[in-house]
Design a protein around this motif. Structure first.
Motif, mmCIF file in Angstrom:
data_model
loop_
_atom_site.group_PDB
_atom_site.id
_atom_site.type_symbol
_atom_site.label_atom_id
_atom_site.label_comp_id
_atom_site.label_asym_id
_atom_site.label_seq_id
_atom_site.Cartn_x
_atom_site.Cartn_y
_atom_site.Cartn_z
ATOM 1 N N TYR A 51 0.820 -1.252 -0.132
ATOM 2 C CA TYR A 51 -0.112 0.070 0.184
ATOM 3 C C TYR A 51 1.005 1.240 0.110
ATOM 4 O O TYR A 51 1.860 1.388 0.735
ATOM 5 C CB TYR A 51 -0.835 0.085 1.018
ATOM 6 N N GLY A 94 -3.188 4.241 -2.381
ATOM 7 C CA GLY A 94 -3.883 3.063 -2.779
ATOM 8 C C GLY A 94 -3.029 1.936 -3.062
ATOM 9 O O GLY A 94 -1.705 1.765 -2.458
ATOM 10 N N TYR A 123 2.896 -1.235 -10.447
ATOM 11 C CA TYR A 123 1.386 -0.866 -10.912
ATOM 12 C C TYR A 123 0.959 0.035 -9.496
ATOM 13 O O TYR A 123 0.849 -0.535 -8.575
ATOM 14 C CB TYR A 123 0.410 -1.789 -11.257
ATOM 15 N N VAL A 124 0.356 1.104 -9.672
ATOM 16 C CA VAL A 124 -0.288 1.854 -8.842
ATOM 17 C C VAL A 124 -1.635 2.317 -8.871
ATOM 18 O O VAL A 124 -2.090 2.453 -10.077
ATOM 19 C CB VAL A 124 0.615 3.103 -8.108
ATOM 20 N N ASP A 125 -2.548 2.113 -7.808
ATOM 21 C CA ASP A 125 -3.841 2.345 -7.958
ATOM 22 C C ASP A 125 -4.113 3.653 -7.150
ATOM 23 O O ASP A 125 -4.935 3.581 -6.369
ATOM 24 C CB ASP A 125 -4.856 1.370 -7.558
ATOM 25 N N GLY A 157 -2.935 12.013 -10.398
ATOM 26 C CA GLY A 157 -2.762 10.409 -10.494
ATOM 27 C C GLY A 157 -1.307 9.850 -10.845
ATOM 28 O O GLY A 157 -0.456 10.804 -11.158
ATOM 29 N N ASP A 159 0.213 6.248 -12.538
ATOM 30 C CA ASP A 159 -0.026 5.012 -13.243
ATOM 31 C C ASP A 159 0.842 3.873 -12.887
ATOM 32 O O ASP A 159 0.412 2.752 -12.559
ATOM 33 C CB ASP A 159 -0.129 4.984 -14.753
ATOM 34 N N TYR A 160 2.093 4.225 -12.774
ATOM 35 C CA TYR A 160 3.053 3.269 -12.552
ATOM 36 C C TYR A 160 4.251 3.902 -11.976
ATOM 37 O O TYR A 160 4.608 5.089 -12.073
ATOM 38 C CB TYR A 160 3.398 2.568 -13.719
#
Length: 297
Positions: A51, A94, A123-125, A157, A159-160
């Motif tokens: 996380y 996230g 990968y990140v959310d 944001g 994305d990665y």
């Protein structure tokens, strides 16, 4: 007499043979097999999940007044005064997950110093609306066609991201405690605020952190390879990515392509930081992972 001598000779020979048969036989010494000593030296690859937590502190709203001469807002076809407000709320939090590969070298098997290098891709959310855009203007006013408005405090944001880091630690047999640090990169997808135009912002920076890793014994029920090749780790990282500063100080382009900033005539900073610029993306990651180390010892 001759018979007596012959009998004594035969008796002596039989006695010697029987005695020799009772003596223990000479066997070769057992072969010494050394117990293998675990070493962290070798290549490895694996997966991780965790996380991410926002580590930034800039959340002060920015409000900018824009006069008609800057050609940003229009009521019908008539330019009009408007107010652009950036709330600057961030949501860099996230799920984080990905994979890693690396190599370790241990100077002394058993316990000793371990150095290595590791690369990972994640990968990140994170929230895609980290910096929300809103503006107030006279009723019915809209942006002049061709004008672009964007938040000077950063795109939204992420994305990665990925890192390439060195590792330095100390092994207590199958337990490794280490510190790590190196290069970091990432890219965020978002919209230029007020336009609906999607854009990506590639960022570079650094990452530092540390962790602990444990190599499973061969008889552990978690060691699905039944070898000394599976390791488990828990790791924490701080990641700081500097965003592009091509538009440092600017918050809009009018329909003529001219950059608008707080130093442009007719533009007033109502509230917010005086030196508008794109801030860094900062977040902390706590993650757990599993690795397969090629070579059992």
């Amino acid at each position: 007499m001759k018979s007596l001598v012959t009998s004594l000779a035969m008796f002596t020979a039989l006695t010697a043979a029987a005695t020799a048969a009772d003596l223990p036989r000479r066997a070769p010494p057992p072969v010494f097999t050394p117990v293998p000593v675990f070493t962290w030296t070798g290549f490895y690859a694996g997966f991780n999940a965790g996380y991410g937590f926002d580590a930034s502190s800039s959340s002060t709203p920015t409000v900018i007044g824009v006069s008609p001469q800057n050609n940003l807002f229009a009521a019908g076809n008539v330019p009009t005064t408007g107010v652009i407000a950036f709330s600057n709320t961030r949501n860099n939090e996230g799920f984080v997950g990905g994979g890693q590969i690396g190599y370790n070298y241990q100077f002394t098997p058993g316990s000793g110093v371990v150095v290595g290098i590791e690369a990972d891709a994640q990968y990140v959310d994170f929230g895609a609306q980290r910096n929300r855009f809103s503006f107030a203007a006279p009723a019915g006013s809209t942006l002049v066609p061709g004008a672009l408005v964007y938040n000077p405090n950063g795109l939204s944001g992420l994305d990665y991201f990925g890192t390439v880091r060195g590792r330095l630690g100390y092994a207590f047999d199958r337990t490794l405690v280490y510190a790590t640090g190196g290069f970091a990169y990432g890219s965020g997808g978002g919209r230029q605020f007020g336009t609906g135009v999607s854009s990506n912002d590639f960022q570079t920076g650094y990452a530092v952190g540390g962790g602990i890793e444990y190599a499973l014994p061969t008889d552990s029920f978690l060691n699905f390879f039944r070898s000394s090749a599976v390791t488990l780790k828990v790791e924490g990282l701080y990641v700081n990515l500097d965003q592009s500063r091509n538009n440092a100080g600017a918050f809009a382009n009018n329909n003529f392509g001219t950059q608008i900033s707080t130093t442009t005539p007719g533009v007033t900073l109502v509230s917010g930081p005086a030196n508008l610029r794109r801030n860094t993306t900062e977040f902390a990651v706590v993650r757990a992972g599993v690795n397969y180390k090629f070579g059992t010892y």
